[in-house]
Scaffold this active site. Structure first.
Site, mmCIF file in Angstrom:
data_model
loop_
_atom_site.group_PDB
_atom_site.id
_atom_site.type_symbol
_atom_site.label_atom_id
_atom_site.label_comp_id
_atom_site.label_asym_id
_atom_site.label_seq_id
_atom_site.Cartn_x
_atom_site.Cartn_y
_atom_site.Cartn_z
ATOM 1 N N CYS A 38 1.500 5.403 -1.431
ATOM 2 C CA CYS A 38 1.317 4.302 -1.005
ATOM 3 C C CYS A 38 2.790 3.351 -1.057
ATOM 4 O O CYS A 38 2.909 2.435 -0.230
ATOM 5 C CB CYS A 38 0.440 3.260 -1.673
ATOM 6 S SG CYS A 38 -1.294 4.080 -1.556
ATOM 7 N N CYS A 69 1.195 -0.573 -6.170
ATOM 8 C CA CYS A 69 0.738 0.684 -6.964
ATOM 9 C C CYS A 69 0.613 1.876 -6.036
ATOM 10 O O CYS A 69 0.703 1.535 -4.805
ATOM 11 C CB CYS A 69 -0.861 0.382 -7.518
ATOM 12 S SG CYS A 69 -1.994 -0.021 -6.322
#
Length: 478
Positions: free
Chosen positions: A140, A462
């Site tokens: 991500c 994250c």
């Protein structure tokens, strides 16, 4: 099984957090009308410019509208979206197609036909074939890596301008044959006779071999889906279903208001190739009610989980691209940059119990590196993987015990004020094409600094594998 998972989570070291009140960083009292206006006087603070270091600027950035997978982009290929983002950046900046030194693009779920998607998209957008292009991946935070990789190239005199971005296309992810079937198909090429082929078929083929390997957003090391990790994290930090739904509703409400106010102006208007369809909005922004959200069943840990389709980010198609240069190069080309790109860090921690706590680990480190305190930051943009995830990060940052036990710090950093956090919505509402989100975070942070009159922004996210990223941006002077 579900009960067992939650029970184990609550009796782990993180269970010490159960002493914190569940409302410590809840969102029950939050206003969803906080969308700040333009023309606010910028505060006067020190600059983060450092002697001997080049000033690197974020000139401009764009993205395609982010759409739920399986909707209007479903018949495209990922490089179509990446090309559209690059073309949109050219159109917005009037950038000559031979004016950058390198193009770096993030991608997580790879289309095998375009393995170096940076190159294919760049050629499709008409960039010079003399410009090197490469593709990076770190889940991500892949386009975060694209940006910081370019910054590193600038600092080592590999050039003074580059394009960074990312694309994800979840409408058509690769589905593999089983390993047994793949072996059969490869060995078939070596069989010379019909008898040999039949013998191989008898040896390798079975009903089990015919079953495909379906993709999943799961950790290879733990064999646990990210949704399960989100549920376990919310349980460990004692974050209720109501708190998660309230935060999600906040995200959608703020994104809706920001979109209607015209603040999401990094978003392109895009005509879907081969159709007359014009896409100009993110189709995942849906303002609901607590009553409607409460009707949804747990999505991962049933029946006791608290993560649902309403308080988790959804599978998204989309692409982004941004132009980054040295300040001198931007001035030379007549650009007015958005922001300086300053200090950044990458972190990693336990991918089992702390998979989604990257922002909690990255925030104090990047503040320390930049010589700033939490109160110096005017704008926070944190990736919203799950509502429970971001609220867990807030609790971790606001805990002396967590900071001392896991970070080796004497005291807590403190959590960002909700009055400064994700005021234009976030990944829960706007969408999360894995590799494209980092550029969206950077552009939203820079645009909010301009509209809100702040000087420093901090973005954090994250990523799979227990990774995280944090970066400080500084507003470019008017």
């Amino acid at each position: 099984m579900a009960t067992h998972l939650i029970k184990n989570c609550r009796t782990s070291a993180l269970s010490h957090f159960l002493g914190l009140s569940s409302g410590a960083h809840g969102v029950r009292a939050l206003s969803t009308s906080v969308v700040r206006d333009v023309n606010v006087t910028t505060k006067s603070k020190k600059t983060l410019s450092k002697n001997g270091r080049k000033n690197i600027v974020l000139v401009e950035g764009v993205r395609t509208p982010f759409l739920m997978s399986g909707t209007d982009y479903k018949d495209l290929m990922p490089h179509d979206l990446a090309r559209a983002a690059m073309q949109g950046l050219i159109d917005k900046t009037n950038l000559p197609r031979d004016a950058v030194d390198h193009i770096i693009y993030g991608n997580v779920i790879q289309e095998v036909k375009t393995s170096n998607i940076a190159r294919e998209a760049a050629l499709g957008a008409g960039f010079s074939n003399k410009i090197p292009c490469h593709t990076v991946t770190l889940a991500c935070i892949s386009s975060n890596v694209a940006i910081t990789s370019g910054m590193g190239m600038i600092m080592t005199d590999q050039g003074d301008s580059f394009i960074a971005g990312g694309v994800e296309f979840m409408s058509d992810v690769p589905i593999r044959h089983s390993r047994q079937m793949r072996k059969f198909m490869l060995t078939q090429n070596r069989a010379k006779t019909t008898g040999a082929k039949l013998s191989l078929a008898a040896k390798h083929l079975s009903l089990k071999a015919l079953a495909p390997e379906l993709p999943a957003v799961a950790e290879f090391s733990t064999n646990e889906t990210m949704g399960h990790s989100g549920d376990r994290l919310a349980a460990a930090f004692n974050i209720s279903r109501i708190e998660q739904d309230e935060f999600s509703m906040r995200s959608h409400s703020l994104a809706d208001k920001a979109s209607k106010a015209g603040y999401l102006d990094d978003r392109l208007t895009y005509q879907v190739p081969g159709t007359t369809k014009i896409v100009d909005n993110d189709n995942g922004i849906r303002v609901s009610s607590m009553e409607q959200m409460a009707k949804l069943r747990p999505a991962f840990i049933r029946p006791h989980g608290t993560v649902t389709a309403a308080n988790a980010s959804f599978l998204t198609d989309g692409a982004s691209a941004c132009l980054v240069m040295t300040e001198n190069k931007a001035k030379e080309m007549g650009y007015k940059p958005k922001a300086y790109l300053r200090d950044f860090v990458y972190v990693a921690q336990d991918p089992k119990d702390q998979l989604l706590l990257g922002p909690a680990y990255g925030t104090p480190k990047v503040l320390e590196k930049a010589g700033l305190s939490l109160s110096d930051i005017d704008v926070f943009e944190y990736h919203e993987a799950f509502a429970g995830q971001i609220l867990a990060n807030m609790k971790a940052l606001d805990s002396d015990w967590f900071s001392q036990t896991y970070m080796g710090r004497q005291k807590k950093t403190g959590a960002p004020s909700m009055d400064k956090l994700n005021l234009w919505g976030g990944s829960l509402s706007i969408g999360h094409p894995f590799a494209a989100t980092g550029v969206r975070l950077a552009m939203t942070a820079a645009n909010r600094l301009e509209r809100e009159g702040g000087q420093y922004a901090l973005l954090a996210a994250c990523a799979a594998g227990g990774h995280g990223h944090a970066m400080v941006l500084e507003k470019y002077p008017s």
